[in-house]
Write an enzyme that holds these catalytic residues in place. Structure first.
Site, PDB file in Angstrom:
ATOM      1  N   TYR A  26      -1.363  10.520  -6.242  1.00 24.93           N
ATOM      2  CA  TYR A  26      -0.969  11.108  -7.522  1.00 24.93           C
ATOM      3  C   TYR A  26      -0.108  10.154  -8.341  1.00 24.93           C
ATOM      4  CZ  TYR A  26      -2.825  15.209  -5.296  1.00 24.93           C
ATOM      5  OH  TYR A  26      -3.654  16.086  -4.654  1.00 24.93           O
ATOM      6  N   ARG A  76       4.553  18.216 -13.768  1.00 22.54           N
ATOM      7  CA  ARG A  76       4.722  17.055 -12.883  1.00 22.54           C
ATOM      8  C   ARG A  76       6.200  16.822 -12.546  1.00 22.54           C
ATOM      9  NH1 ARG A  76       3.056  14.310  -8.619  1.00 22.54           N
ATOM     10  NH2 ARG A  76       3.423  12.087  -8.777  1.00 22.54           N
ATOM     11  N   ASP A 105      -0.696   5.730  -2.829  1.00 24.55           N
ATOM     12  CA  ASP A 105      -0.299   7.078  -3.191  1.00 24.55           C
ATOM     13  C   ASP A 105      -1.381   7.607  -4.122  1.00 24.55           C
ATOM     14  OD1 ASP A 105       1.433   9.362  -3.570  1.00 24.55           O
ATOM     15  OD2 ASP A 105       1.885   8.537  -5.537  1.00 24.55           O
TER      16      ASP A 105
END
Length: 116
Positions: A11, A40, A9
């Site tokens: 991020y 976020r 992944d």
């Protein structure tokens, strides 16, 4: 079973999503950390809600929506220049420094590597 490939992944695993706080601090003194965290959180929340309700929207649009919401929630005046700068910086997040050596080692060992 032999491992054929390793997929990461991007991020939060390879790239530090909270590194955006530096630009956020420059644009909104005293609010960079809060902006990075709320942005976020909202990004993840919006992604989950859209996924559960089958209302797909591209990641980049969700990221922008979360930025706009976060700035409004924190009382930050987000003009188009600041929005463009923050979104542009999100496309160039800092990588976690320890990742490069690990990725190089995995590549040396012959693993195929990919990013989601």
């Amino acid at each position: 079973m032999t491992i054929q490939a390793i997929v990461f992944d991007a991020y939060g695993t390879l790239f530090d999503v909270y590194s955006i706080r530096e630009l956020g601090e420059k644009l909104f003194p005293g609010a960079g950390q809060a902006l990075a965290e709320l942005w976020r959180d909202k990004q993840i929340e919006y992604t989950h809600l859209r996924g559960m309700s089958s209302m797909y929207k591209p990641f980049w649009e969700i990221t922008q929506d979360a930025l706009i919401f976060s700035c409004k929630k924190l009382g930050l005046s987000l003009n188009l220049d600041a929005q463009s700068a923050l979104m542009g910086q999100y496309a160039r997040l800092q990588a976690f420094p320890e990742n490069l050596s690990v990725l190089q080692e995995l590549r040396t060992r012959g693993f195929k590597l990919a990013v989601l």
